[in-house]
Scaffold this motif. Sequence first.
Motif, PDB file in Angstrom:
ATOM      1  N   UNK A  76       0.817  -1.214   0.000  1.00  0.00           N
ATOM      2  CA  UNK A  76       0.000   0.000   0.000  1.00  0.00           C
ATOM      3  C   UNK A  76       0.849   1.262   0.000  1.00  0.00           C
ATOM      4  N   UNK A  77       2.106   1.150   0.403  1.00  0.00           N
ATOM      5  CA  UNK A  77       2.999   2.324   0.384  1.00  0.00           C
ATOM      6  C   UNK A  77       3.172   2.869  -1.030  1.00  0.00           C
ATOM      7  N   UNK A  78       3.001   2.029  -2.040  1.00  0.00           N
ATOM      8  CA  UNK A  78       3.204   2.446  -3.418  1.00  0.00           C
ATOM      9  C   UNK A  78       2.135   3.428  -3.882  1.00  0.00           C
ATOM     10  N   UNK A  79       0.912   3.200  -3.468  1.00  0.00           N
ATOM     11  CA  UNK A  79      -0.203   3.927  -4.079  1.00  0.00           C
ATOM     12  C   UNK A  79      -0.877   4.923  -3.156  1.00  0.00           C
ATOM     13  N   UNK A  80      -0.596   4.883  -1.864  1.00  0.00           N
ATOM     14  CA  UNK A  80      -1.262   5.779  -0.939  1.00  0.00           C
ATOM     15  C   UNK A  80      -0.228   6.507  -0.087  1.00  0.00           C
ATOM     16  N   UNK A  81      -0.057   7.816  -0.289  1.00  0.00           N
ATOM     17  CA  UNK A  81       0.992   8.543   0.443  1.00  0.00           C
ATOM     18  C   UNK A  81       0.873   8.448   1.952  1.00  0.00           C
ATOM     19  N   UNK A  82      -0.356   8.406   2.490  1.00  0.00           N
ATOM     20  CA  UNK A  82      -0.477   8.387   3.951  1.00  0.00           C
ATOM     21  C   UNK A  82       0.091   7.100   4.537  1.00  0.00           C
ATOM     22  N   UNK A  83       0.046   6.005   3.787  1.00  0.00           N
ATOM     23  CA  UNK A  83       0.575   4.737   4.291  1.00  0.00           C
ATOM     24  C   UNK A  83       2.093   4.829   4.431  1.00  0.00           C
ATOM     25  N   UNK A  84       2.752   5.355   3.418  1.00  0.00           N
ATOM     26  CA  UNK A  84       4.212   5.469   3.496  1.00  0.00           C
ATOM     27  C   UNK A  84       4.624   6.426   4.612  1.00  0.00           C
ATOM     28  N   UNK A  85       3.937   7.559   4.727  1.00  0.00           N
ATOM     29  CA  UNK A  85       4.270   8.498   5.804  1.00  0.00           C
ATOM     30  C   UNK A  85       4.086   7.850   7.172  1.00  0.00           C
ATOM     31  N   UNK A  86       3.017   7.098   7.342  1.00  0.00           N
ATOM     32  CA  UNK A  86       2.761   6.452   8.630  1.00  0.00           C
ATOM     33  C   UNK A  86       3.821   5.397   8.936  1.00  0.00           C
ATOM     34  N   UNK A  87       4.220   4.640   7.922  1.00  0.00           N
ATOM     35  CA  UNK A  87       5.263   3.623   8.104  1.00  0.00           C
ATOM     36  C   UNK A  87       6.577   4.275   8.531  1.00  0.00           C
ATOM     37  N   UNK A  88       6.943   5.355   7.879  1.00  0.00           N
ATOM     38  CA  UNK A  88       8.174   6.063   8.249  1.00  0.00           C
ATOM     39  C   UNK A  88       8.074   6.630   9.659  1.00  0.00           C
ATOM     40  N   UNK A  89       6.894   7.138  10.011  1.00  0.00           N
ATOM     41  CA  UNK A  89       6.691   7.686  11.354  1.00  0.00           C
ATOM     42  C   UNK A  89       6.836   6.598  12.416  1.00  0.00           C
ATOM     43  N   UNK A  90       6.230   5.450  12.174  1.00  0.00           N
ATOM     44  CA  UNK A  90       6.314   4.339  13.127  1.00  0.00           C
ATOM     45  C   UNK A  90       7.758   3.880  13.283  1.00  0.00           C
ATOM     46  N   UNK A  91       8.493   3.811  12.181  1.00  0.00           N
ATOM     47  CA  UNK A  91       9.894   3.387  12.236  1.00  0.00           C
ATOM     48  C   UNK A  91      10.730   4.363  13.050  1.00  0.00           C
ATOM     49  N   UNK A  92      10.584   5.660  12.764  1.00  0.00           N
ATOM     50  CA  UNK A  92      11.358   6.671  13.500  1.00  0.00           C
ATOM     51  C   UNK A  92      11.007   6.666  14.980  1.00  0.00           C
ATOM     52  N   UNK A  93       9.718   6.508  15.280  1.00  0.00           N
ATOM     53  CA  UNK A  93       9.298   6.463  16.677  1.00  0.00           C
ATOM     54  C   UNK A  93       9.920   5.268  17.387  1.00  0.00           C
ATOM     55  N   UNK A  94       9.970   4.120  16.724  1.00  0.00           N
ATOM     56  CA  UNK A  94      10.546   2.931  17.354  1.00  0.00           C
ATOM     57  C   UNK A  94      12.014   3.134  17.688  1.00  0.00           C
ATOM     58  N   UNK A 142      11.066  13.849  16.604  1.00  0.00           N
ATOM     59  CA  UNK A 142      10.534  14.991  15.859  1.00  0.00           C
ATOM     60  C   UNK A 142      10.138  14.569  14.441  1.00  0.00           C
ATOM     61  N   UNK A 143      10.984  13.752  13.804  1.00  0.00           N
ATOM     62  CA  UNK A 143      10.661  13.245  12.464  1.00  0.00           C
ATOM     63  C   UNK A 143       9.390  12.405  12.508  1.00  0.00           C
ATOM     64  N   UNK A 144       9.272  11.570  13.559  1.00  0.00           N
ATOM     65  CA  UNK A 144       8.095  10.704  13.685  1.00  0.00           C
ATOM     66  C   UNK A 144       6.816  11.524  13.794  1.00  0.00           C
ATOM     67  N   UNK A 145       6.836  12.559  14.638  1.00  0.00           N
ATOM     68  CA  UNK A 145       5.628  13.378  14.800  1.00  0.00           C
ATOM     69  C   UNK A 145       5.304  14.159  13.529  1.00  0.00           C
ATOM     70  N   UNK A 146       6.329  14.634  12.846  1.00  0.00           N
ATOM     71  CA  UNK A 146       6.103  15.379  11.604  1.00  0.00           C
ATOM     72  C   UNK A 146       5.449  14.476  10.553  1.00  0.00           C
ATOM     73  N   UNK A 147       5.985  13.257  10.391  1.00  0.00           N
ATOM     74  CA  UNK A 147       5.434  12.353   9.386  1.00  0.00           C
ATOM     75  C   UNK A 147       4.069  11.813   9.795  1.00  0.00           C
ATOM     76  N   UNK A 148       3.885  11.623  11.085  1.00  0.00           N
ATOM     77  CA  UNK A 148       2.579  11.171  11.548  1.00  0.00           C
ATOM     78  C   UNK A 148       1.522  12.251  11.310  1.00  0.00           C
ATOM     79  N   UNK A 149       1.892  13.488  11.562  1.00  0.00           N
ATOM     80  CA  UNK A 149       0.986  14.602  11.286  1.00  0.00           C
ATOM     81  C   UNK A 149       0.640  14.646   9.802  1.00  0.00           C
ATOM     82  N   UNK A 150       1.655  14.482   8.938  1.00  0.00           N
ATOM     83  CA  UNK A 150       1.404  14.443   7.495  1.00  0.00           C
ATOM     84  C   UNK A 150       0.479  13.286   7.134  1.00  0.00           C
TER      85      UNK A 150
END
Length: 534
Positions: free
Chosen positions: A111-129, A145-153
Amino acid sequence: MKCDENKPLCLRCLKFGIKCDGYLPPCPRKTPTAKDALKIRPYLAPKVKQKLSSRNQSQESPLPLSKPPASDLQFRNDSEQRYFHVFKNDLIPEISFLFKTSIWNRTILSACHSEPFVKDAVLAISALSISIKDPASSFSKTHYAFALERYDNAVRKMRSSLTNEECHLRKALIGCLLVFCFEGFQGFTKQALLHVIAGYNLLHKWLVAHSFRLVRRNGNSLKPSVVEDELLDTFARLHMHAVSITGDPGMKERTNMEMIDGDGAMADMPSVFGDLDEANRYWIFIMRRCTNFMQEARACAHPLSPPRQDGYETSRMEFGSSIHTPFPTGYVDSSILAEYEKLRDEIVRWQAAFDPLFSAPDSRCLFLQIASLSVQLLVEAVIVTSECAFDAYSDQYLEIVSLSKLFFEKSPQPNEESLQQMIPFSLEVTILPSLYVICKFCRDGKVRREAIELMGKTPKREGVWDSMLMARISTWLVRVEEEGEVDGYIPENRRARMTRVEVDVVEKHAYVTCEKRTGEGAGVVILEKTIKLD
């Protein structure tokens, strides 16, 4: 070892699991706090428009179901790529423990390929971890900070995507699952559970609107071109745990439908399961029925107080509304008794069908056996009319503790160094609730202490179950009851019942209440305790 100065992570240091001091991180504009995180937690589900009628079936799957998982995914910079690498190779195995599914390594990555919110959320979860694994690192704030920014996006894109005319079930479920994961990592359990419940409500409405069975029989796919079986099963499992913790205000109207449909599914249950996946699928279904039953029985015997009107942004949550109940009243309604007998027989049938698979148990077999024994105790507790009646199940208590020890032996256990590198969160709920059941009902001090010790073996949260919190609550309950011991035995008029656990994730406290008998008769005294979470 020389730092390679890649940002935001030094790949060499990351590979060898050591702290990197090779370069200074960029200064964030503002250091995020817990309150900042709470501000970007919109409740998504009410914004979702129901476009699930049969005339829209051809458009119900906007996210491609067969795109290769991240094989040619584009990133804006090397930092994004490294965060994605951590998610794919390190995080997915950690958050999926026993029963491996393709929900993360295929459904979400595709789903990261076709939906921008999925990729942003995945990156946010990774940074948070990464920020959680090493909070003392000089780079932890940068990752956070990166996690919150991407999660907000991700949240902004998600809301926009789910409120247009092309709203779709699969996209909404993926969004709810990602929010559940991010909030769960941070410990904001209520927010995580709200999105599980919202996602399941959408799924239930879709099933009813299309006249699908509410329970998948024998693993048959309902409509894989619209939503994968893994998503259906994931939300069925997560919703079951959510209901057991917080309840679901909309559950009552669905319970009768699910129970009627479930009777047919139980009639189809084989006499011997073909494999562990089939056994697990039927067990999740039985647990859902038992959870619904316990909620109904509690409401019948002890009417619930009105729900807190504290809105979705609250940091406080009542934990375990269906299992933290006052002392038995001595009366069981006939309708509850009839349902109890049916569920008891279903559990026995499941155990008989599962028994051939238990000849050479691995960790998955042990988990299912432990779960069946503990849920059997919770169902029995509904009809128990005195606390001393729980003493009759001493053999079950001993078996659960014995199997739990074997479970830890069969499961890969991290050493102290690797434990520091693990994310303290898993989507999989394993034996923690079963050990808590022991501490609630068993009055054998030795067995109780063994259960508490096992809770602390791996300090983490399984779904919404916090191992260290449960261990501290159990320790307090044992201490309260043992004050009334007579020659090593706790008599009926000195026993206690946990009646309320309320967790405040911002203040990092749990507020615990129990009732304790005061002597002969029905008199009780209310005891309260504040337990620090950290």
